[in-house]
Design a protein around this motif. Structure first.
Motif, PDB file in Angstrom:
ATOM      1  N   VAL A  13       2.957 -36.485  15.038  1.00  0.00           N
ATOM      2  CA  VAL A  13       1.833 -36.060  15.883  1.00  0.00           C
ATOM      3  C   VAL A  13       1.621 -34.544  15.875  1.00  0.00           C
ATOM      4  O   VAL A  13       0.509 -34.066  16.034  1.00  0.00           O
ATOM      5  CB  VAL A  13       1.949 -36.537  17.350  1.00  0.00           C
ATOM      6  CG1 VAL A  13       1.626 -37.994  17.455  1.00  0.00           C
ATOM      7  CG2 VAL A  13       3.306 -36.210  17.949  1.00  0.00           C
ATOM      8  N   TYR A  14       2.679 -33.777  15.704  1.00  0.00           N
ATOM      9  CA  TYR A  14       2.489 -32.325  15.785  1.00  0.00           C
ATOM     10  C   TYR A  14       3.642 -31.601  15.095  1.00  0.00           C
ATOM     11  O   TYR A  14       4.811 -31.964  15.279  1.00  0.00           O
ATOM     12  CB  TYR A  14       2.416 -31.884  17.252  1.00  0.00           C
ATOM     13  CG  TYR A  14       2.087 -30.420  17.436  1.00  0.00           C
ATOM     14  CD1 TYR A  14       0.780 -29.958  17.278  1.00  0.00           C
ATOM     15  CD2 TYR A  14       3.079 -29.492  17.769  1.00  0.00           C
ATOM     16  CE1 TYR A  14       0.479 -28.618  17.448  1.00  0.00           C
ATOM     17  CE2 TYR A  14       2.781 -28.148  17.944  1.00  0.00           C
ATOM     18  CZ  TYR A  14       1.483 -27.711  17.780  1.00  0.00           C
ATOM     19  OH  TYR A  14       1.187 -26.397  17.945  1.00  0.00           O
ATOM     20  N   GLY A  15       3.281 -30.578  14.305  1.00  0.00           N
ATOM     21  CA  GLY A  15       4.319 -29.782  13.641  1.00  0.00           C
ATOM     22  C   GLY A  15       3.752 -28.447  13.223  1.00  0.00           C
ATOM     23  O   GLY A  15       2.631 -28.071  13.588  1.00  0.00           O
ATOM     24  N   LYS A  16       4.535 -27.764  12.436  1.00  0.00           N
ATOM     25  CA  LYS A  16       4.173 -26.412  12.018  1.00  0.00           C
ATOM     26  C   LYS A  16       2.917 -26.438  11.144  1.00  0.00           C
ATOM     27  O   LYS A  16       2.774 -27.265  10.252  1.00  0.00           O
ATOM     28  CB  LYS A  16       5.355 -25.843  11.233  1.00  0.00           C
ATOM     29  CG  LYS A  16       5.188 -24.461  10.689  1.00  0.00           C
ATOM     30  CD  LYS A  16       6.541 -23.992  10.143  1.00  0.00           C
ATOM     31  CE  LYS A  16       6.393 -22.970   9.061  1.00  0.00           C
ATOM     32  NZ  LYS A  16       5.923 -23.452   7.778  1.00  0.00           N
ATOM     33  N   SER A  41       7.615 -22.296  15.966  1.00  0.00           N
ATOM     34  CA  SER A  41       7.158 -23.523  15.297  1.00  0.00           C
ATOM     35  C   SER A  41       8.314 -24.296  14.662  1.00  0.00           C
ATOM     36  O   SER A  41       8.227 -24.722  13.524  1.00  0.00           O
ATOM     37  CB  SER A  41       6.103 -23.195  14.228  1.00  0.00           C
ATOM     38  OG  SER A  41       4.994 -22.575  14.816  1.00  0.00           O
ATOM     39  N   ILE A  45       9.676 -27.064  16.054  1.00  0.00           N
ATOM     40  CA  ILE A  45       9.763 -28.446  16.541  1.00  0.00           C
ATOM     41  C   ILE A  45       8.662 -29.307  15.923  1.00  0.00           C
ATOM     42  O   ILE A  45       7.489 -28.940  15.948  1.00  0.00           O
ATOM     43  CB  ILE A  45       9.645 -28.496  18.089  1.00  0.00           C
ATOM     44  CG1 ILE A  45      10.769 -27.659  18.719  1.00  0.00           C
ATOM     45  CG2 ILE A  45       9.688 -29.934  18.596  1.00  0.00           C
ATOM     46  CD1 ILE A  45      10.647 -27.499  20.231  1.00  0.00           C
ATOM     47  N   THR A  46       9.072 -30.441  15.352  1.00  0.00           N
ATOM     48  CA  THR A  46       8.117 -31.425  14.855  1.00  0.00           C
ATOM     49  C   THR A  46       8.195 -32.647  15.778  1.00  0.00           C
ATOM     50  O   THR A  46       9.291 -33.080  16.140  1.00  0.00           O
ATOM     51  CB  THR A  46       8.446 -31.835  13.409  1.00  0.00           C
ATOM     52  OG1 THR A  46       8.618 -30.642  12.638  1.00  0.00           O
ATOM     53  CG2 THR A  46       7.343 -32.664  12.795  1.00  0.00           C
ATOM     54  N   VAL A  47       7.030 -33.173  16.134  1.00  0.00           N
ATOM     55  CA  VAL A  47       6.983 -34.241  17.136  1.00  0.00           C
ATOM     56  C   VAL A  47       6.503 -35.556  16.519  1.00  0.00           C
ATOM     57  O   VAL A  47       5.536 -35.566  15.750  1.00  0.00           O
ATOM     58  CB  VAL A  47       6.029 -33.852  18.296  1.00  0.00           C
ATOM     59  CG1 VAL A  47       6.052 -34.906  19.396  1.00  0.00           C
ATOM     60  CG2 VAL A  47       6.386 -32.482  18.852  1.00  0.00           C
ATOM     61  N   TYR A  48       7.174 -36.631  16.862  1.00  0.00           N
ATOM     62  CA  TYR A  48       6.787 -37.978  16.430  1.00  0.00           C
ATOM     63  C   TYR A  48       6.613 -38.849  17.668  1.00  0.00           C
ATOM     64  O   TYR A  48       7.267 -38.640  18.682  1.00  0.00           O
ATOM     65  CB  TYR A  48       7.868 -38.577  15.522  1.00  0.00           C
ATOM     66  CG  TYR A  48       8.068 -37.786  14.246  1.00  0.00           C
ATOM     67  CD1 TYR A  48       7.350 -38.091  13.097  1.00  0.00           C
ATOM     68  CD2 TYR A  48       8.960 -36.725  14.213  1.00  0.00           C
ATOM     69  CE1 TYR A  48       7.524 -37.354  11.932  1.00  0.00           C
ATOM     70  CE2 TYR A  48       9.145 -35.983  13.057  1.00  0.00           C
ATOM     71  CZ  TYR A  48       8.418 -36.306  11.916  1.00  0.00           C
ATOM     72  OH  TYR A  48       8.591 -35.581  10.776  1.00  0.00           O
TER      73      TYR A  48
END
Lengths: 253, 73, 360
Positions: free
Chosen positions: A13-16, B64, B66-69
């Motif tokens: 859903v969200y990352g760099k 930046s 953190i990656t979110v799932y």
């Protein structure tokens, strides 16, 4: 549900942002610059304008912005970013030009350049990081330092009789006919980050519409020179900076 | 509708500022007792069961890392 | 047949800028060079060639507009006079450090400080020895006529892009204000954005395509070893300029026993002095440096065996004479004659000074 089943590409859903480089930022832990860099990169990525955007980095902590956001960059002399941006935009009217400046750069040494670029209504985006202190040189008084605030050059606190008053340059900028959008934002919590990102996106869109200068101030922290933890600095900013530098759009036309 | 989430932290790039910890609404994240090669304690999911994948931590992260799932459950 | 016009030196600069395909002029009014921007505004080149002309809020801003424009691979220029050039020196140092091409015209007036608006050559040191901070050099062209004011705009841009370095036309209030016949050369077309990207896209900030890394233009390098390497590269470039770009003009030098060295308007006055000397049977020659950096020191040195004495003639307290002395290195007497603060000498006055210094 096992974590391994969640961490899959289809559940991302969200990352760099892809417009950020892999270089580790030199900023101190918790510095607002990193968040602003991130949302600036995200706006460039989402608008698909990486190949059309030219950044101007200042003198100050953000001097190395060019290492982190993957676009073409010009590194300006102290305070002169709006002059570089002016020429760049006039010579390439179809590119997006963004000047990224701190409070010492924009509101002290570069006051003439920012005032006149904004007054001419250059179709550029200005991002103004106001953390009320000189970061890179080690925490000296900035034009935006609050009264009573201790810095390396106001060790007993800023005094109006000695040091003058904190400068609300964004309010001055809003008076200029050439500006179309002047706003003050912050990035200390998820809601404020999203709002600040929207403001930056709007500024870029204005630039394409040739409406004039868009100016986005981000009230920020400098926890190292404020001598606080990042979390405490965010709280101090909310309690002390926001009353003097209230958030929100000052001008939008 | 309920969500279940998870984060992946780029441990080597985390500077342990703990802004994510302060902004996590479900107390999922904490700073590790261990440090990375630069000496920073890095953030991790201390209570992974709490994570809803809201992305607040990644949104406020200055680096930046953190990656979110997220999945619907 | 090329078009010939009667124009002021300053007007010639403006006309040349348009005809040599300049992309941008950024300036600030200051006497005695304001006609450059005034002429450009009258000509409205943005309607014809597309050239941008902008009156900036200060000389500081003008030079930094050049910095931005030069970063974009565009042909950009400014003009000013002594106090304004002092303000620009920071930017010139940055541009030399970042290796950016640009053209700066200095129409010198008398100093120091606010000084006077009359012509002088008191900014030789500032132009040739630096002016700004750090070890840098810029190519300095010294015109002695309105035609050279015109021609050196083209030459200046060519050299600026050849070396990716600032170039200065060092003129003075006399050359800037006087009217002479000037022949307009064939116009050079401005490069299109596409052509600029093809030619300079490997370094210029023209927008980063997916195929390459971002171009970063900066004069900053915090590691001492890196900064020294950059300095060594710059010095090697300046050495190439010394080897390839020296320009000068010799008058009546073949059998000369005495040599006057003078640049710009001083050199024109010295032509009259030559006539006086020759009429008296004194074998005098004139060497006019056209490039002040790189300096024609070899040309002076080669003449030493035939010379009894040299006099440097300048509208200042004695600046270029130091470079003449370095070239001569004590081999023959080197004298100096100058006036300051906007006062100009006559050919007779120069001859009298010469005769007195050499007991003739």
């Amino acid at each position: 549900m096992d974590i391994k089943d969640i961490i899959k590409p289809e559940n991302f859903v969200y990352g760099k942002s892809k417009v950020l480089t892999d270089t580790v930022m030199h900023y101190c832990p918790g510095c607002s610059h990193g968040v602003v860099h991130k949302i600036l990169a995200e706006v460039i990525e989402e608008m698909g304008i990486q190949d059309k955007t030219i950044g101007i980095s200042p003198v100050g902590c953000a001097v190395f912005a060019y290492k982190y956001i993957d676009i073409d960059w010009q590194q300006a002399a102290h305070g002169r970013a709006p002059a570089l941006a002016t020429a760049t935009k006039r010579l390439y009217p179809d590119k997006y030009v963004v000047a990224y400046q701190g409070d010492g750069d924009l509101a002290s040494i570069g006051t003439a350049e920012i005032m006149h670029a904004c007054n001419r209504g250059e179709n550029i985006v200005v991002i103004f990081i106001n953390n009320a202190i000189y970061g890179m040189t080690g925490g000296q008084m900035a034009p935006t330092t609050l009264l009573g605030m201790k810095t390396a050059t106001t060790p007993y606190g800023r005094r109006a009789d000695l040091n003058g008053y904190p400068l609300k340059i964004t309010e001055l900028i809003a008076q200029l006919e050439g500006t179309c959008y002047v706003t003050r934002q912050s990035v200390q919590n998820p809601g404020s980050v999203r709002k600040a990102k929207k403001a930056i996106r709007k500024a870029f869109e204005n630039s394409a519409l040739k409406k004039g200068t868009s100016f986005v101030e981000i009230v920020s922290t400098c926890n190292s020179n404020w001598k606080m933890t990042p979390v405490k600095a965010n709280k101090w900013m909310e309690e002390n900076m926001f009353p003097f530098y209230p958030l929100g759009d000052i001008k939008d036309r | 509708m309920a969500f279940k989430g998870a984060i992946v932290v780029d441990i080597e790039k985390c500077k342990g500022c703990s802004v994510c910890v302060a902004n996590c609404p479900t107390q999922t994240i904490a700073l590790a007792k261990k440090v990375n090669s630069k000496g920073y304690p890095y953030c991790y999911m201390e209570n992974p069961d709490n994570c809803t994948g809201c992305g607040n931590c990644a949104t406020v992260c200055p680096d930046s890392v953190i990656t979110v799932y997220r999945v619907k459950i | 047949m090329a078009e010939k016009l009667l124009k002021k030196g300053n007007e010639a600069i403006a006309l040349a800028a348009i005809r040599y395909g300049a992309d941008g002029y950024f300036g600030y009014p200051i006497t005695p060079q304001s006609e450059v921007m005034e002429t450009l505004m009258e000509e409205m080149p943005w309607e014809t060639t597309g050239m941008v002309v902008l009156q900036a809020e200060s000389e500081t801003s003008s030079i930094n507009m050049l910095y931005g424009g030069a970063c974009c691979g565009k042909k950009v220029m400014t003009s000013s006079s002594s106090p304004g050039i002092s303000l620009m020196c920071e930017g010139i140092s940055y541009m030399a450090g970042a290796e950016l091409p640009c053209l700066v015209v200095d129409v010198i007036r008398g100093g120091p400080g606010l000084g006077t608006i009359q012509p002088a050559q008191g900014d030789y040191f500032q132009a040739v020895k630096g002016g700004g901070h750090g070890d840098y050099k810029i190519i300095v062209l010294a015109p002695a006529s309105v035609q050279e004011m015109y021609d050196f705009v083209g030459l200046g841009f060519d050299l600026a892009f050849k070396y990716r370095n600032p170039v200065m036309i060092l003129s003075d209030g006399a050359i800037g204000q006087m009217m002479e016949k000037v022949e307009l050369r064939d116009p050079v077309r401005r490069l299109t954005d596409k052509e600029i990207t093809e030619k300079y896209g490997h370094w210029a900030t023209v927008g980063k395509p997916a195929s390459r890394k971002g171009n970063i233009i900066s004069s900053l390098s915090l590691a001492a070893s890196e900064m020294e390497a950059i300095n060594l590269r710059l010095q090697a470039k300046y050495q190439k300029m010394r080897e390839n770009e020296v320009r000068f003009e010799k008058t009546m030098c073949d059998n000369a026993e005495y040599l006057l060295v003078a640049f710009g308007s001083s050199a024109r006055i010295c032509e009259g002095t030559l006539e006086i000397a020759r009429s008296k049977g004194i074998r005098m020659g004139l060497l006019r440096p056209i490039t002040l950096f790189p300096y024609p020191e070899t040309a002076i040195r080669e003449m030493l065996p035939q010379l009894k004495g040299i006099m440097s003639v300048e509208l200042n307290a004695g600046q270029m004479v130091e470079d003449v002395r370095l070239a001569v290195n004590g081999a023959v007497p080197v004298e100096f004659y100058g006036r300051m603060g906007g006062s100009i000498f006559s050919p007779e006055e120069v001859f009298e000074a010469f005769a007195k210094k050499f007991n003739l």
